[in-house]
Design an enzyme around this catalytic site. Structure first.
Site, mmCIF file in Angstrom:
data_model
loop_
_atom_site.group_PDB
_atom_site.id
_atom_site.type_symbol
_atom_site.label_atom_id
_atom_site.label_comp_id
_atom_site.label_asym_id
_atom_site.label_seq_id
_atom_site.Cartn_x
_atom_site.Cartn_y
_atom_site.Cartn_z
ATOM 1 N N HIS A 382 0.788 -1.229 0.000
ATOM 2 C CA HIS A 382 0.000 0.000 0.000
ATOM 3 C C HIS A 382 0.813 1.269 0.000
ATOM 4 C CE1 HIS A 382 -4.197 -1.347 0.501
ATOM 5 N NE2 HIS A 382 -3.631 -2.420 1.002
ATOM 6 N N LYS A 573 -8.638 14.245 4.039
ATOM 7 C CA LYS A 573 -7.820 13.035 4.040
ATOM 8 C C LYS A 573 -6.926 13.144 5.264
ATOM 9 C CE LYS A 573 -6.353 14.140 -0.165
ATOM 10 N NZ LYS A 573 -6.274 12.928 -0.962
ATOM 11 N N ARG A 574 -6.195 12.067 5.605
ATOM 12 C CA ARG A 574 -5.265 12.176 6.716
ATOM 13 C C ARG A 574 -4.302 13.340 6.497
ATOM 14 N NH1 ARG A 574 -5.290 8.189 10.774
ATOM 15 N NH2 ARG A 574 -3.639 9.520 11.585
ATOM 16 N N LYS A 579 0.822 14.536 1.336
ATOM 17 C CA LYS A 579 -0.461 14.890 0.722
ATOM 18 C C LYS A 579 -0.570 16.393 0.453
ATOM 19 C CE LYS A 579 -2.979 10.956 2.808
ATOM 20 N NZ LYS A 579 -3.763 10.349 1.717
ATOM 21 N N THR A 681 -8.256 6.905 -2.648
ATOM 22 C CA THR A 681 -9.614 6.441 -2.932
ATOM 23 C C THR A 681 -10.612 7.574 -2.712
ATOM 24 O OG1 THR A 681 -9.730 5.586 -0.671
ATOM 25 C CG2 THR A 681 -9.257 4.000 -2.435
ATOM 26 N N LYS A 685 -14.282 8.741 -4.764
ATOM 27 C CA LYS A 685 -15.589 9.099 -4.184
ATOM 28 C C LYS A 685 -16.042 10.453 -4.719
ATOM 29 C CE LYS A 685 -13.865 6.950 0.001
ATOM 30 N NZ LYS A 685 -13.199 7.272 1.282
#
Ligand SMILES: *Cc1c(COP(=O)(O)O)cnc(C)c1O
Length: 843
Positions: A382, A573-574, A579, A681, A685
């Site tokens: 992952h 998101k986290r 990110k 992911t 969505k």
């Protein structure tokens, strides 16, 4: 002195009813009257409430029981079908299952939502209020855990015999509270009010060993054996959770293990008078399943975490072997009937544990056991982030799991001898490949164990799988190219469209029929509507309602007013540097700067939403949360600014929050440094719900852009290759000096404008952007990011064009259903036959 009676007393209860008389019941009614009758029964007779009680909590519980009964009968019929079909099965081993709420999902999949709603309405009860009573099952950190939940949903819908195995954490992901702009963590005691969905199965409890030492001996036939003795044992008690398929009668199982003390007593301690101490020691056992570690994409190396991993792996394998031996006399067919899918390296100790069980307990020869193990295990990677690669120190391993360490050494020795047969004298290569990393303290490399012990190794998006082969796992790819494959992630459209976006669902059903619920590719029928003006208006009306709903949530939880006609620009998101929430914030500062300069011609009003949890020990991520909140406060309080720009940080991002956020988002921020986000992911969505993406060429963004077409996606930034090339001679000052917009933004940040009463608070953040060591290349991507944001603003101002792009994003999202992902896993890795539940007639 040990006894084992506590396992036997309950297991005798099972294995009865072979002639069905006890458990064959008439199916329960699915009409409104039957459902409401049962609802009243549970409220009054089971929960013991009366007319004085009008608590939505008890209404929720009564409704959950009513639905659970309906799931229960389908669950049993599904189990019978799998048992009698003697079919091949897959077990999905995961330390995380981020399930969210179950009530609406159960109603949707049983197709009773409308009847329940109407029936409750007659009693003066609002169904939506009951849905809100349920606590999220937050047994996961983020994407990896939610992926496991979406996988289970799709497997049940495809009627694949797949069981999830995980841990029943007493405390799930912490609740995030924002105080004075800072993140505080509160414990998530999600089980306090009871969990109506789970079914405890003490009859299937397993005994799990820790500590002790090993003994080696030769049996009367001269064979060598090992045994693991003087262990400290813990019970693993399973709690089963139903996983209903979509309107197909199937209910699969998520089996979560809870740790419990054995009933044994250390007599020596007892006799010495330390009765309370002896009981206290027993208490320690239950700590194993006490809490989910809140680290996303980084290891923390704590012994308790290794205990959790072994607890999950051992309990699950023993459970499968118990079921196997009930119907089979030996293990000759085991590998053709069973597959274990490892969700990241977390459960990889299962490779060594299966070897131990087959060799030490079942007395198979090593080679036969290895054949079985390595044909049964499959590994999903992952992440490429080095800080996430799990390694355990050999001394810790030896103390906690001495027999497992011996097994791993044996696996490694045999593996390395094969390597040196193929590459004689290549000690460098041996060092790179070894499962044991040399050094002052030797380490067990879990990813290496996973690859060596598995027949399949997959990444989770096309780019990620390529990078695995070229980079991190290159040496392994050279040995076993055939093991490596890609399975691009997905999400389930049942939760992420139908359950959370009823307005869109109705419009889609009226336009293209209802088949997209289980064949998401059918959304492509929408493409011809994308330029139809009347359809665009209906589409945008649905979207506006969803934006109003989101806006109300933000007002309630942040006290910030988002104007539903503005562009809703969302990054949830986290919180993680890779990110790049910070890059997004620099864009906010740039817009603020422009407004303050009066540069607002043709302005597109924007509402920028952030949300996400930082790992409690991740100081930099927490600083960034504070910075976002400080910027939001300055922006939102400024009369000149707030008509044009609003900023909010939504506390406690979780599945239930995303169910409101995704349908109300216009612009989805997917802006990780290229090569760092394995798939993502959240991006999927948003796309399904009609958002446009601004993103880098990273993870599944690439596949999203290919699917929808480049003119409906705002691309920016260095590619993974360009990132790699730039890295060695990165000079952020070059980018800062080269773009006046960035130098102004940096000055603004460094001026202390956003931390007037907290001098120096954000210096470290500014310095990280200016550092040549910045791994995330924030400055390098700033210019093209701002340009892409400008294109997005202009696109939004031309509303027909935006509507068309929005429709096309939904229309082209069919590939990103986990139904497709699961079909690929099944085709290439599991090879299971779909199996419908037994119906009354078949029995
Ligand atoms: C989908 C989801 C994620 C994953 O989001 P990414 O943007 O892919 O990191 C994380 N947390 C929750 C609650 C989610 O629903």
């Amino acid at each position: 002195m040990k006894n084992t009676h506590e396992l036997n007393s309950i297991s005798e209860m099972c294995e009865a009813d072979s002639h069905n008389q006890l458990t064959d019941l008439d199916p329960l009614g699915m009409d409104s009257d039957s459902l409401i009758q049962d609802f009243r029964h549970y409220f009054t007779h089971t929960l013991g409430r009366d007319r004085r009680c009008c608590s939505n909590h008890y209404y929720y519980k009564a409704l959950a029981q009513t639905l659970r009964d309906r799931l229960m009968e389908r669950w049993k019929n599904t189990r019978y079908a799998y048992d009698e079909g003697n079919c091949k099965r897959t077990y999905y081993l995961s330390m995380e299952f981020l399930m969210g709420r179950a009530l609406r999902n159960a109603m949707l999949n049983l197709d009773v939502e409308a009847d329940v709603k109407d029936g409750l309405e007659e009693l003066g009860i609002v169904m939506e209020d009951l849905v809100e009573m349920e606590h999220d099952a937050g047994l996961g950190n983020g994407g990896l855990g939610r992926l496991a939940a979406c996988f289970l949903d799709s497997c049940a819908t495809l009627q694949l015999p797949v069981t999830g195995y995980g841990i029943r954490y007493e405390y799930g992901m912490f609740r995030q509270v924002i105080e004075d702009g800072y993140q505080l963590e509160e414990p998530d005691h999600w089980l306090r009010d009871g969990n109506p969905w789970e079914l405890e199965r003490p009859e299937y409890a397993q005994r799990i060993h820790f500590g002790g030492r090993t003994e080696h001996f030769v049996d009367p036939e001269g064979k060598h054996h090992a045994r693991w003795v003087d262990t400290h044992d813990v019970l693993a008690v399973p709690f089963d959770n139903p996983v209903p398929g979509y309107r197909n009668g199937t209910v699969n199982t998520l089996r979560l293990w809870k740790a419990a003390a054995t009933d044994e007593f250390d007599l020596d301690e007892f006799n010495a008078g330390d009765y309370a101490d002896a009981v206290e020691a027993k208490n320690q056992a239950e700590h194993i399943s006490m809490v989910l570690y809140p680290n996303d994409a980084s290891e923390n190396g704590k012994a308790l975490r290794l205990r959790q991993q072994y607890f999950l792996a051992s309990a699950s394998l023993k459970d499968v072997i118990r079921g196997w031996k009930r119907a089979h006399k030996d293990f000759s067919e085991f590998s053709s009937k069973n597959c274990f899918q490892l969700n990241d390296t977390h459960p990889t100790i299962a490779v060594a544990e299966l070897m131990r069980l087959l060799v030490d307990i079942e007395r198979l020869d090593w080679d036969d056991a290895w054949e079985i193990t390595s044909q049964t295990m499959a590994y999903t990677n992952h992440t490429l982030l080095p800080e996430a690669l799990e390694r355990w120190s050999v001394p810790l391993f030896k103390q906690l799991l001495p027999r497992l360490l011996e097994v791993i050494y044996e696996i490694n020795a045999r593996f390395l001898s094969e390597v040196s047969a193929r590459w004689p004298m290549d000690t460098q290569r041996l060092g790179r490949l070894s499962i044991i990393e040399e050094g002052p303290v030797k380490q067990v490399r879990m990813a290496h164990l996973a690859i060596v012990g598995s027949f399949s190794v997959n990444g989770v998006a096309a780019l990620h799988s390529e990078l695995l082969k070229q980079g991190l796992f290159r040496d392994f790819y050279e040995i076993w190219p055939e093991k490596f494959n890609n399975k691009t992630n997905g999400v389930t459209q049942r939760r992420w469209m139908i359950a959370c976006n009823p307005g869109l669902t109705q419009l889609l059903n009226e336009t293209i029929g209802e088949s997209w619920a289980y064949q998401l590719d059918d959304l492509k029928g929408l493409r011809q509507q994308a330029s139809d003006h009347a359809f665009q208006q209906r589409w945008m009306a649905v979207r506006r309602e969803n934006k109003v709903r989101l806006s109300n949530t933000i007002w309630r939880d942040c006290g910030v007013k988002f104007d539903p006609d503005a562009l809703f620009d969302v990054q949830v998101k986290r919180m993680h540097e890779y990110k790049r929430q910070l890059l997004n914030l620099l864009h906010v500062l740039h817009l603020y700067d422009r407004i303050k300069q009066g540069d607002t011609e043709n302005w597109t009003p924007r509402c920028v939403l952030f949300g996400g949890k930082a790992a409690p020990g991740y100081a930099r991520a927490k600083q960034i949360i504070k910075l976002i909140n400080n910027v939001a406060r300055v922006v939102n309080r400024d009369r000149q600014v707030r008509e044009l720009l609003q900023v909010a940080f939504l506390p406690n991002y979780r599945v239930t929050a995303m169910e409101i956020i995704a349908p109300g988002t216009d612009l989805s921020e997917q802006i990780s440094t290229a090569g760092k986000e394995a798939s993502g992911t959240g991006n999927m969505k948003f796309m399904m719900n009609g958002a446009l993406t601004i993103g880098t060429l990273d993870g599944a963004n690439i596949e999203i852009r290919d699917a929808v077409g480049e003119e409906h996606f705002f691309l920016f930034g260095h590619s993974a290759q360009q990132v790699q090339d730039l890295r060695p001679h990165y000079n952020p000052e070059h980018f800062i000096q080269g773009d006046n917009r960035l130098s102004r933004v940096m000055s603004l940040l460094e001026s202390g404008h956003f931390n007037q009463f907290e001098p120096g608070l954000f210096d470290a953040i500014a310095q990280s952007i200016r550092s040549p060591q910045d791994p995330w290349l924030v400055a390098a991507d700033f210019s093209s990011y701002i340009d892409a944001q400008q294109r997005a603003s202009e696109h939004f101002n031309w509303s027909e064009r935006w509507a068309q792009s929005s429709i096309l994003n939904t229309a082209c999202s069919g590939f990103f259903s986990t139904d497709r992902t699961m079909q690929e896993y099944n085709r290439d890795i599991w090879q299971l036959n779909p199996m419908a539940p037994l119906t009354m007639e078949m029995k």
